[in-house]
Structures are given as structure tokens and as C-alpha cells.
Design an enzyme around this catalytic site. Structure first.
Site, PDB file in Angstrom:
ATOM      1  N   TYR A 100       0.667  -1.110   0.026  1.00  0.00           N
ATOM      2  CA  TYR A 100       0.075   0.027  -0.094  1.00  0.00           C
ATOM      3  C   TYR A 100       0.900   1.210  -0.008  1.00  0.00           C
ATOM      4  O   TYR A 100       0.543   2.291  -0.424  1.00  0.00           O
ATOM      5  CB  TYR A 100      -0.987   0.133   1.120  1.00  0.00           C
ATOM      6  N   GLU A 142      -8.252  -6.792   5.373  1.00  0.00           N
ATOM      7  CA  GLU A 142      -7.587  -8.160   4.694  1.00  0.00           C
ATOM      8  C   GLU A 142      -6.891  -8.697   5.654  1.00  0.00           C
ATOM      9  O   GLU A 142      -6.633  -9.916   5.710  1.00  0.00           O
ATOM     10  CB  GLU A 142      -6.896  -7.274   3.729  1.00  0.00           C
TER      11      GLU A 142
END
Length: 414
Positions: A100, A142
Site C-alpha cells: 500500500y 484484509e
């Protein structure tokens, strides 16, 4: 770029104010983002579908998702379904938190490059904070999904135990874990990701395929349609490689089952289910039907299921025998089969029920669609345009949008 949850009201106001700019320049921004990020981190080619990159679908989808986020940054509950779908996709691709950081860096840089002087320090700061907040949400969700498969981290090697043609274009692959350990159950309708090494590309490529059988501890089954790949200009990718080059005894890698498109076969027996599929979109539906009939046979709830399916020809419809067998077992399953071009020997009522493409106006509103039952759930799988047309028809017929579920593997439904 630090990953943190909060975003200030001032940042929210700026993000919402710049949403029209993203609508105008979004695809340009996301196209540059993918180009620069993958150029700097070629290892990410193993995650992103080259076909979706080549067709432009991936940049368009990301642009739409970013615009949706900008629009609802102050009311993220409206994006809950989209977040859940993407989180499952990320889990299936083994996306990790540190990635990310990479995405955020290149996305903000692409915004600054495309907007130029219009990207003021305040705008850059607001979008950096907004991205960090969104990343925080995804990483947290997640992490939960990975924890649910704690004994199956990342990719796991499977052996092809059987390879059986279902039609001229669809082949089923029976996949057994190489380590011999029992497989976890999945929810009927879910998918797995597979990744294969593509020699002409020189790296791995992932794809998602629905599990086409009820959960079993010894194998998973996927049923793959051979696609020509012409849309991406890269014939031979994945589906053709599987059909032509992978045989019994060969191995490939799978991630754990994922996806938010599923039913609970043990749900309330009074809640009917309507399955609507076209072409190879029947693969998650056969898992749902097999799971529901197995649960009923074992003394579980006997949920009413209506399955409306369309195929170009009767010969192109996979699992026809299994569907007829399930329908003949009692009142649990009712089927309506559309065939676009019935062959000369096809009998109406046997090989097909209705000639032509799927038209929900041609099926019984109660016996096949349960439109008078506010508990009915609708599951739709097929080409994206087909699914959106079905969804729109059902909503016009009075079905609440949250009772219509679409199976979107790739880049739609933003």
C-alpha cells in the site's frame, strides 16, 4: 507515506471538492500511475492482470473507484460492498500491507503530474491523508481475511488429479493439495486465484476462477472456458495455457477461497434463491446448487432455488446432466433454460425451455423469480453488461438493490 486512519474535516472538504477534477482526468491519472508503478516495481506484474492493463479496463476501474471514494469520503458506509469485494480480491492475490505504501506513493505522484500547478500543496496533502485512511481500512479488513486462513498463507501448490472436458470450450480441473492436508470448506459461490508462469511474458500471472463443486476436503474443482485472448492482443494467456499445456500430474499454485458472492446453504429454508447466469457464469451456480441439494439431503434446510440460465447453444451448456438430475430430485430446484440458437434436434422442454437470449419478462414472475417474496435473494453471474441489465430489470420489478448480488471478478461494478 505513513498509514493512519484519521482524515480531518478540512481534508474531506478538499477531496470532495476535487471529485469533478478526478472525473475529468481520472483515467489519465490511473494509466500513468500503473505505468510508473509497475516500471519501478516490476515484481508487481505478478499481481496485476496484463490483459486488464492492455485493454485499459484496470485504469478505468481504478479511476471509477477513486471517484467513488472522493464522492463518499464522508459517508464510507455507502462503499461497504465495494470495499469488501476489493478486499477479498486483494486477499486472493496475497496483497501485503507494505504494498500500500508503494501504491500510495505512485498514485499521489500521478495526480500531481497530471494536474500540474492545479495540484496545490493543500490538495496533495488532503489526497495523501485520504489515501492513508482508505489503506488503513483495507489493511484492517484484509488482516481479518488472512487470519481466517491462518494455516494457508499465500500460495499453495496443487496437483491436477483429473482434467475433464465439459463442453468443447469448458474443461474442469480437479485440484488436489500437494501436501495432502485436508482442504478448508468454502462458501458456495466463492472463487480461488491461480497463478501460472507465462513463458512469453517471463513472469507469473494470476486469474480468479469460481469453485464449481460443493466443498470437499480432498479436492477443489474449477471449470475454465477457453478464451481466445484477442481482446487483450495476447492470445494464449491463462485459459488457453491451462487447456493446452496443463495435464494430469502437473502442478499450479492456488490461494485460499475468497469472494463475497456466496450463499449460506444452511440459511432459513423459507428464503428462496434465484440464480441467473449466462455462458460460463454457471460455474459458481453449480457449486451453489450442489451445496444446497447436499445440505437438504443431509437433513438441512430445503431452500427453493430457481435457476435461469442462458447459453448460445444447448451443446455449449456445461453440467447439463447434473442440472437435470438435481431438478428431477424434487421441488428444490426449478430451472428455466434459454438457448440463443436451438439446434434442429433440440426439443423444447428438454434441451431448452425458451429460444433466444435471457429475457426475464418471459419467465414466471412468481414460480421462477419469486417477485412477490421480499425474502428472495438474487445471484447473477455472466458478462458484466448482462449482469447490470439483469440488476436493472429486477430493481424496476421492485427488488431491493441490496438483494441482488453480482459476481464481478475483474474491473467492473465500481
Amino acid at each position: 507515506m505513513a498509514i493512519a486512519a484519521p482524515i480531518s474535516p478540512e481534508h474531506i472538504a478538499i477531496v470532495k471538492a476535487t471529485a469533478p477534477v478526478l472525473k475529468e482526468h481520472g483515467v489519465t491519472i490511473t494509466s500513468l500511475f500503473y505505468k510508473n508503478m509497475i516500471g519501478a516495481h516490476p515484481e508487481l506484474k505478478n499481481i496485476f492482470s496484463l490483459s486488464n492493463q492492455a485493454s485499459g479496463d484496470q485504469p478505468r476501474a481504478l479511476a471509477a473507484a477513486v471517484l467513488a471514494y472522493a464522492t463518499y469520503v464522508d459517508d464510507l458506509g455507502k462503499l461497504g460492498h465495494l470495499v469488501e469485494r476489493i478486499a477479498h480480491k486483494h486477499e486472493s492475490l496475497n496483497v501485503q500491507p507494505d504494498q500500500y505504501q508503494i501504491v500510495g506513493k505512485h498514485l499521489i505522484e500521478a495526480v500531481a503530474t497530471v494536474l500540474g500547478d492545479a495540484c496545490t500543496p493543500d490538495i496533495a496533502e488532503a489526497w495523501t491523508a485520504a489515501y492513508a485512511a482508505l489503506a488503513y481500512i483495507f489493511i484492517g479488513r484484509e488482516r481479518q481475511l488472512y487470519a481466517a486462513h491462518g494455516d494457508w498463507p499465500g500460495w499453495r501448490r496443487f496437483r491436477i488429479a483429473r482434467k475433464e472436458p465439459e463442453t468443447a470450450a469448458i474443461t474442469s480441473f480437479y485440484l488436489e493439495p500437494e501436501d495432502g492436508a485436508a482442504l478448508p470448506a468454502f462458501l458456495p459461490g466463492q472463487y480461488v486465484s491461480i497463478q501460472l508462469f507465462v513463458p512469453q511474458l517471463g513472469h507469473m500471472q494470476p486469474r480468479q476462477y469460481s469453485l464449481s463443486e460443493a466443498p470437499r476436503p480432498d479436492y477443489y474443482r474449477i471449470s475454465v472456458k477457453r478464451e481466445d485472448g484477442a481482446g487483450a492482443g495476447l492470445p494464449g494467456l491463462i485459459s488457453n495455457i491451462l487447456h493446452a499445456d496443463y495435464h494430469v500430474g502437473d502442478t499450479l499454485e492456488l490461494s485460499a477461497p475468497a469472494g463475497e458472492f456466496f450463499i449460506d446453504p444452511n440459511a432459513d429454508a423459507e428464503q428462496p434463491v434465484v440464480l441467473i447466469s449466462a455462458g460460463v457464469g454457471l460455474t459458481p451456480m453449480i457449486s451453489i446448487v450442489n451445496s444446497a441439494t447436499a445440505a437438504a439431503a443431509a437433513g438441512g434446510p430445503k431452500r427453493r432455488i430457481s435457476w435461469i440460465h442462458g447459453a448460445h447453444t444447448a451443446a455449449a451448456r456445461a453440467f447439463a446432466g447434473r442440472v437435470r438430475e438435481a431438478a428431477a430430485q424434487g421441488t428444490l430446484l426449478n430451472t428455466t433454460l434459454f438457448v440463443t440458437e436451438p439446434a434442429a434436434g433440440d426439443a423444447q422442454g428438454a434441451e431448452y425451455d425458451v429460444a433466444g437470449r435471457i429475457d426475464l419478462a418471459k419467465v414466471d414472475r412468481e414460480a421462477a423469480l419469486f417477485l412477490g417474496d421480499a425474502r428472495a435473494e438474487y445471484y447473477v453471474c455472466g458478462p458484466y453488461a448482462f449482469m447490470k441489465d439483469v440488476e436493472a430489470w429486477l430493481v424496476r420489478a421492485g427488488v431491493a438493490e441490496d438483494r441482488v448480488h453480482l459476481e464481478v471478478f475483474g474491473t467492473g461494478d465500481q
